[in-house]
Design a protein around this motif. Structure first.
Motif, PDB file in Angstrom:
ATOM      1  N   ILE A 102     -48.861 -54.672 -26.340  1.00 21.03           N
ATOM      2  CA  ILE A 102     -48.814 -54.944 -25.484  1.00 21.03           C
ATOM      3  C   ILE A 102     -48.415 -56.120 -24.259  1.00 21.03           C
ATOM      4  O   ILE A 102     -47.682 -56.125 -23.666  1.00 21.03           O
ATOM      5  N   ALA A 103     -47.922 -57.341 -25.606  1.00 24.60           N
ATOM      6  CA  ALA A 103     -47.207 -58.174 -24.780  1.00 24.60           C
ATOM      7  C   ALA A 103     -45.838 -57.966 -24.555  1.00 24.60           C
ATOM      8  O   ALA A 103     -45.689 -58.124 -23.472  1.00 24.60           O
ATOM      9  N   CYS A 104     -45.601 -56.921 -25.435  1.00 23.97           N
ATOM     10  CA  CYS A 104     -43.775 -56.094 -24.847  1.00 23.97           C
ATOM     11  C   CYS A 104     -43.963 -55.758 -24.008  1.00 23.97           C
ATOM     12  O   CYS A 104     -42.692 -55.434 -23.225  1.00 23.97           O
ATOM     13  N   PHE A 105     -44.828 -54.543 -23.831  1.00 22.94           N
ATOM     14  CA  PHE A 105     -44.544 -53.543 -22.073  1.00 22.94           C
ATOM     15  C   PHE A 105     -44.785 -54.535 -20.945  1.00 22.94           C
ATOM     16  O   PHE A 105     -44.333 -54.211 -20.201  1.00 22.94           O
ATOM     17  N   ASN A 106     -45.235 -55.789 -21.210  1.00 22.57           N
ATOM     18  CA  ASN A 106     -45.877 -56.719 -20.109  1.00 22.57           C
ATOM     19  C   ASN A 106     -44.400 -57.262 -19.828  1.00 22.57           C
ATOM     20  O   ASN A 106     -44.293 -57.723 -18.954  1.00 22.57           O
ATOM     21  N   THR A 107     -43.869 -57.658 -21.543  1.00 21.79           N
ATOM     22  CA  THR A 107     -42.870 -58.227 -20.794  1.00 21.79           C
ATOM     23  C   THR A 107     -42.105 -56.976 -19.882  1.00 21.79           C
ATOM     24  O   THR A 107     -40.933 -57.217 -19.232  1.00 21.79           O
ATOM     25  N   ALA A 108     -41.336 -55.821 -20.401  1.00 25.64           N
ATOM     26  CA  ALA A 108     -40.456 -54.879 -19.893  1.00 25.64           C
ATOM     27  C   ALA A 108     -40.294 -54.896 -18.421  1.00 25.64           C
ATOM     28  O   ALA A 108     -40.114 -55.227 -17.102  1.00 25.64           O
ATOM     29  N   ILE A 109     -42.349 -54.699 -17.891  1.00 25.49           N
ATOM     30  CA  ILE A 109     -42.491 -54.663 -16.764  1.00 25.49           C
ATOM     31  C   ILE A 109     -42.239 -55.790 -16.214  1.00 25.49           C
ATOM     32  O   ILE A 109     -41.432 -55.798 -14.784  1.00 25.49           O
ATOM     33  N   SER A 110     -42.344 -56.779 -16.696  1.00 23.93           N
ATOM     34  CA  SER A 110     -41.690 -58.413 -16.116  1.00 23.93           C
ATOM     35  C   SER A 110     -40.438 -58.505 -15.123  1.00 23.93           C
ATOM     36  O   SER A 110     -40.989 -58.564 -14.083  1.00 23.93           O
ATOM     37  N   LEU A 111     -39.885 -58.112 -16.099  1.00 22.97           N
ATOM     38  CA  LEU A 111     -38.476 -57.690 -15.672  1.00 22.97           C
ATOM     39  C   LEU A 111     -37.898 -56.718 -15.155  1.00 22.97           C
ATOM     40  O   LEU A 111     -37.196 -57.158 -14.224  1.00 22.97           O
ATOM     41  N   LYS A 112     -38.741 -55.148 -15.073  1.00 21.50           N
ATOM     42  CA  LYS A 112     -38.254 -54.050 -14.552  1.00 21.50           C
ATOM     43  C   LYS A 112     -39.364 -53.488 -13.934  1.00 21.50           C
ATOM     44  O   LYS A 112     -40.329 -52.611 -14.230  1.00 21.50           O
ATOM     45  N   PRO A 113     -40.531 -54.044 -12.481  1.00 15.72           N
ATOM     46  CA  PRO A 113     -41.703 -53.813 -12.381  1.00 15.72           C
ATOM     47  C   PRO A 113     -41.499 -52.676 -11.701  1.00 15.72           C
ATOM     48  O   PRO A 113     -42.874 -51.895 -11.391  1.00 15.72           O
ATOM     49  N   ASP A 114     -40.677 -51.298 -11.626  1.00 18.32           N
ATOM     50  CA  ASP A 114     -40.555 -50.423 -11.607  1.00 18.32           C
ATOM     51  C   ASP A 114     -40.140 -49.702 -12.678  1.00 18.32           C
ATOM     52  O   ASP A 114     -40.134 -48.328 -12.641  1.00 18.32           O
ATOM     53  N   TYR A 115     -40.834 -50.071 -13.930  1.00 19.15           N
ATOM     54  CA  TYR A 115     -40.606 -49.454 -14.881  1.00 19.15           C
ATOM     55  C   TYR A 115     -41.793 -48.398 -15.632  1.00 19.15           C
ATOM     56  O   TYR A 115     -42.801 -48.717 -16.406  1.00 19.15           O
ATOM     57  N   ALA A 116     -41.981 -47.218 -14.715  1.00 15.45           N
ATOM     58  CA  ALA A 116     -43.469 -46.289 -15.065  1.00 15.45           C
ATOM     59  C   ALA A 116     -43.148 -46.420 -16.931  1.00 15.45           C
ATOM     60  O   ALA A 116     -44.532 -46.186 -17.358  1.00 15.45           O
ATOM     61  N   GLN A 117     -41.737 -45.128 -17.060  1.00 12.27           N
ATOM     62  CA  GLN A 117     -42.757 -45.388 -19.312  1.00 12.27           C
ATOM     63  C   GLN A 117     -43.754 -47.224 -19.386  1.00 12.27           C
ATOM     64  O   GLN A 117     -44.166 -47.218 -20.028  1.00 12.27           O
ATOM     65  N   ALA A 118     -42.915 -47.819 -19.385  1.00 11.91           N
ATOM     66  CA  ALA A 118     -43.394 -49.346 -19.596  1.00 11.91           C
ATOM     67  C   ALA A 118     -44.969 -49.535 -19.421  1.00 11.91           C
ATOM     68  O   ALA A 118     -45.573 -49.343 -20.516  1.00 11.91           O
TER      69      ALA A 118
END
Length: 525
Positions: A64-80
């Protein structure tokens, strides 16, 4: 070779991680993704994939921490967002999961997998009703399935009402999976003089159960590398007469194949029979209790009544049945053997009320998630907020199939969750002589109630939460009743359509023939 030339090439480390991930070499995949991130800390895809691998290894918090990081880096990341939703769903954080699925769809409205997962998650919510559930399914069908009607083409199937029929089964659980114990007998016990069996299997793992299915199949087709267009064409080429969906909106479904209408008769059944809202799906197999008459107008599919919505393979080897443990222990032991995701706040509250009402009682909870200490602590915490201490709980994780069945000898009464009832869990419990108490309130499709009715156990069907608690207390005090049921249930079960696979399959095959004759009649009209 690329890394040998340029050791700091993050994308190469990422690509190696992808290969290891596809090979299920998770530890190596983690190291590769971590190297990519060390070189390029803002590498959103690497954070997302690292989370996916950690999730597969059971490290959900880290994932979950990784997914949140991915979203913070790429806010339009649908897969994350999708991956985050799925992880939250497994932790029982349904509202958070629903929110994330909706964000994924807001970014990519055509993200069909996220939309199906949203529907599945909504079905787990305790305050959802049939109307709301069907509304989201209709939205899915309009967005993803209806446009594919443009690809419908005429059928060349010979409209002979008495000829041998080709039945196609599409799913992702043709292996040692609980769903296979329910639909499997349709393959293993079919009448080869009247039906040919075609299996379109999407499961990545193949085992001894898969081999059994392959032996009886007229044709076996592994679908992992075939897209929906290709699969629909294959089914049409095979000349399938009746195509059966075994997944609906659960993981691994191929609904977009069905949306292309590759077979003249299409049915959704057994695996997750809650309706699809697709015009391409002609029938939904159920029974009068699973989907009451008053609810049927809300379904797009025509409801066809089976002997029972599900049943249990009679080929399963069950252990000996012991007397109920209350006769030796002097106190009642309740059991709960479903997936942890089915236990919501209302379930924990009611089970706590039952334990308070019987101060000596214990509750044995058994599921694979309890192999992890974090899951155990979360379960204990959910009870502690209602005043139930850990000493009242017995927590067990995953075991072999035989040991799992033997665990029923440690239980007097199985408590069924809601609104998402047990299926296979209820069947196994009753076959082992353990009565199941179900609560039908808010359940969109009361599977356990349907099963209990077949066995003449309607008194074990509670209509609401209050009756659920009252009946649990009442039955727990009736030791003679528990002893009687322990002796009788196996016989009742095996003589019914729930435990006699050949009887069940013959009755379903009669329905197949009726549906086929109806289609043939239309062609001649």
């Amino acid at each position: 070779k690329t890394i040998a030339i340029n050791p700091d090439y993050a994308h190469a480390h990422y690509n190696i991680g992808v290969v290891f991930q596809e090979q299920s070499k998770f530890a190596k995949a983690v190291l590769s993704y971590e190297k990519a991130i060390a070189i390029k800390p803002d590498y959103a895809q690497a954070h997302n994939n690292l989370g996916a691998v950690l999730h597969m290894q059971g490290y959900i918090d880290k994932a979950i921490a990784c997914f949140n990081t991915a979203i913070s880096l790429k806010p339009d990341y649908a897969q994350a967002y999708y991956n985050l939703a799925f992880a939250c769903q497994e932790q029982g954080q349904f509202n958070k999961a629903i929110s994330c699925y909706q964000k994924a769809l807001a970014i990519n409205p055509d993200y069909v997998k996220a939309h199906s997962s949203l529907i599945f998650c909504l079905d787990l919510i305790s305050d959802i009703n049939t109307e709301q559930s069907k509304k989201e399914r209709e939205k899915w069908a309009k967005q993803h399935a209806k446009p594919l009607q443009a690809f419908w083409t005429p059928f060349t199937n010979t409209p002979d009402p008495e000829r041998k029929l080709r039945i196609g089964y599409v799913g992702a659980d043709f292996n040692n999976h609980s769903a296979a114990n329910i639909f499997g007998p349709m393959l293993l016990n079919h009448d080869p003089n009247k039906f040919q069996i075609y299996c379109y299997a999407g499961n990545e793992i193949e085992d001894e159960v898969t081999e059994q299915f392959k032996k009886v199949a007229t044709k076996w087709c592994s679908t992992n590398k075939i897209d929906d267009v290709g699969l629909a064409q294959q089914i049409k080429t095979d000349g399938i007469d009746i195509l059966v969906d075994l997944a609906s909106h659960s993981q691994g479904n191929r609904l977009l194949t069905f949306a292309r209408k590759p077979a003249p008769i299409q049915v959704t059944a057994w695996g997750y029979p809650h309706g699809t809202a697709m015009e391409a799906m002609d029938y939904l197999f159920a029974d009068p209790i699973f989907i009451p008459k008053s609810e049927r107008k809300k379904y797009t599919e025509k409801i066809v009544n089976l002997p029972n919505v599900i049943h249990l393979s009679s080929d399963i080897q069950f252990p000996e049945i012991n007397p109920p443990p209350i006769t030796q222990a002097g106190y009642v032991t309740f059991g709960a053997f479903n997936r942890l995701v089915k236990y919501n706040e209302s379930v924990y509250r009611l089970w706590s009320e039952i334990l308070h009402a019987i101060p000596t009682a214990k509750l044995l909870i058994k599921t694979s998630a309890l192999d992890f200490e974090k899951s155990c602590k979360e379960v204990q915490s959910n009870f502690k907020k209602y005043g139930i201490l850990p000493k009242r709980l017995i927590l067990k994780g995953k075991t072999s199939k035989q040991e799992h069945l033997e665990s029923h000898n440690l239980v007097d009464i199985l408590l069924d969750p809601f609104p998402h009832n047990g299926g296979m869990t209820t069947l196994e419990s009753l076959r082992m002589g353990v009565p199941v108490l179900s609560c039908e309130k808010k359940s969109p499709c009361p599977t356990s109630a349907s099963i209990l009715h077949v066995l003449g156990l309607d008194e074990w069907r509670a209509k609401d939460e209050g009756e659920y608690v009252d009946k649990a207390v009442q039955f727990a005090q009736d030791v003679q009743l528990l002893k009687t049921l322990r002796k009788q249930l196996k016989g009742r079960f095996e003589k019914s359509v729930l435990g006699d696979s050949r009887l069940y399959v013959r009755e379903v095959e009669v329905i197949y023939r009726q549906l086929w004759k109806k289609w043939c009649k239309k062609q001649k009209a």
